[in-house]
Design a protein around this motif. Structure first.
Motif, PDB file in Angstrom:
ATOM      1  N   SER B   9      37.196  36.116  47.833  1.00 37.48           N
ATOM      2  CA  SER B   9      36.480  35.996  46.347  1.00 37.48           C
ATOM      3  C   SER B   9      35.700  34.792  46.054  1.00 37.48           C
ATOM      4  N   MET B  10      34.750  35.012  44.891  1.00 39.96           N
ATOM      5  CA  MET B  10      33.954  34.143  44.389  1.00 39.96           C
ATOM      6  C   MET B  10      33.556  34.265  42.974  1.00 39.96           C
ATOM      7  N   ASP B  11      33.319  33.372  42.477  1.00 38.25           N
ATOM      8  CA  ASP B  11      32.868  33.210  40.946  1.00 38.25           C
ATOM      9  C   ASP B  11      31.435  32.728  40.752  1.00 38.25           C
ATOM     10  N   CYS B  12      30.578  33.329  39.661  1.00 36.80           N
ATOM     11  CA  CYS B  12      29.261  32.946  39.693  1.00 36.80           C
ATOM     12  C   CYS B  12      28.843  32.991  38.188  1.00 36.80           C
ATOM     13  N   ASP B  82      25.591  42.376  39.296  1.00 31.35           N
ATOM     14  CA  ASP B  82      25.935  41.850  40.672  1.00 31.35           C
ATOM     15  C   ASP B  82      27.297  41.977  40.994  1.00 31.35           C
ATOM     16  N   THR B  83      28.234  41.890  40.038  1.00 28.05           N
ATOM     17  CA  THR B  83      29.573  41.792  40.250  1.00 28.05           C
ATOM     18  C   THR B  83      29.947  43.071  41.169  1.00 28.05           C
ATOM     19  N   ALA B  84      30.384  42.562  42.382  1.00 26.13           N
ATOM     20  CA  ALA B  84      30.604  43.905  43.520  1.00 26.13           C
ATOM     21  C   ALA B  84      31.550  43.067  44.708  1.00 26.13           C
ATOM     22  N   VAL B  85      31.760  44.210  45.648  1.00 32.15           N
ATOM     23  CA  VAL B  85      32.201  43.178  46.969  1.00 32.15           C
ATOM     24  C   VAL B  85      31.035  43.227  47.809  1.00 32.15           C
ATOM     25  N   LYS B 107      34.622  39.499  47.176  1.00 30.32           N
ATOM     26  CA  LYS B 107      34.529  39.862  45.740  1.00 30.32           C
ATOM     27  C   LYS B 107      33.929  38.956  44.797  1.00 30.32           C
ATOM     28  N   LEU B 108      32.630  39.404  44.693  1.00 29.52           N
ATOM     29  CA  LEU B 108      32.004  38.564  43.623  1.00 29.52           C
ATOM     30  C   LEU B 108      31.878  38.820  42.339  1.00 29.52           C
TER      31      LEU B 108
END
Lengths: 115, 112
Positions: B9-12, B82-85, B107-108
């Motif tokens: 997972s990552m966050d932006c 753009d939140t998606a895998v 998972k962004l």
């Protein structure tokens, strides 16, 4: 809209039922695929059809029976399923040019629940 | 099995660049790197692919290291949509039908 249409979008069936999933592509592609996506697991390739001929069967149980009557249509016939078969079933298509381009076009999927 | 390793997972932050890494240390000389994404409850969507040169299209940029053992997908101005895998896939080009093996992906989550 990807050009790949799957029906039904949602299906609930008992273990003794027989049902079918349908996929239709309007892209003029000649290869079609069934993938399975279970909860918390990666997509699993089930079947590949190339010019209507099955070219790949990834050790899928016989209770899943694919049918490809022509390059635009792909079916997945379901019978005597188990609850663990509940998953999102995705259809995809691609253009076989004799080499791979890596570009698959997926449908929205059919969410199957087996009771 | 997937031949790639990605963070789970990552966050932006919205409007910032999202840089998604992928390791593929066993990649062969004739294998390409492909990126797909899957928005919740939809089918995966092709984003971009490359062999060894950097690639850019209207969706993203792909940066591949010189030794080809890793790559980075860059979404230059991330939006909430753009939140998606995001899946990084390595596959060869021989044969006509695709043999894409999907891993677990990253998972962004793009935050407002």
């Amino acid at each position: 809209e990807t050009g790949v249409t799957q029906t039904p979008r949602h299906l609930v069936m008992g273990m003794t039922n027989k049902k079918s999933l349908k996929c239709e592509q309007h892209l003029g592609h000649n290869a079609m695929y069934w993938y399975k996506q279970s909860a918390k697991k990666p997509l699993e390739l089930m079947f590949v059809y190339n010019f209507k001929e099955q070219t790949e069967n990834n050790s899928v149980p016989s209770r899943f029976s694919p049918e490809c009557p022509n390059s635009s249509h792909l079916f997945l016939h379901l019978h005597t399923l188990q609850p663990e078969d509940s998953a999102l079933y995705l259809c995809a298509s691609s253009q076989d040019r004799g080499f791979r381009t890596g570009e698959l076009f997926f449908g929205e999927g059919s969410r199957l629940t087996v009771l | 099995d997937a031949k790639t390793t990605q963070p789970p997972s990552m966050d932006c932050a919205e409007g910032r660049a999202a840089n998604l890494p992928c390791n593929h240390s066993t990649i062969s000389g004739n294998e390409y790197v492909y990126w797909y994404r899957q928005i919740h409850s939809q089918g995966p969507q092709y984003i971009i692919h490359g062999l060894k040169n950097n690639e850019t299209n209207e969706m993203a940029s792909l940066i591949i290291t010189e030794d080809r053992k890793s790559s980075t997908l860059i979404l230059p101005h991330a939006t909430l949509r753009d939140t998606a895998v995001y899946y990084c896939i390595v596959s060869g080009t021989q044969g006509g039908s695709e043999k894409l093996v999907f891993g677990k992906g990253t998972k962004l989550t793009v935050n407002p």
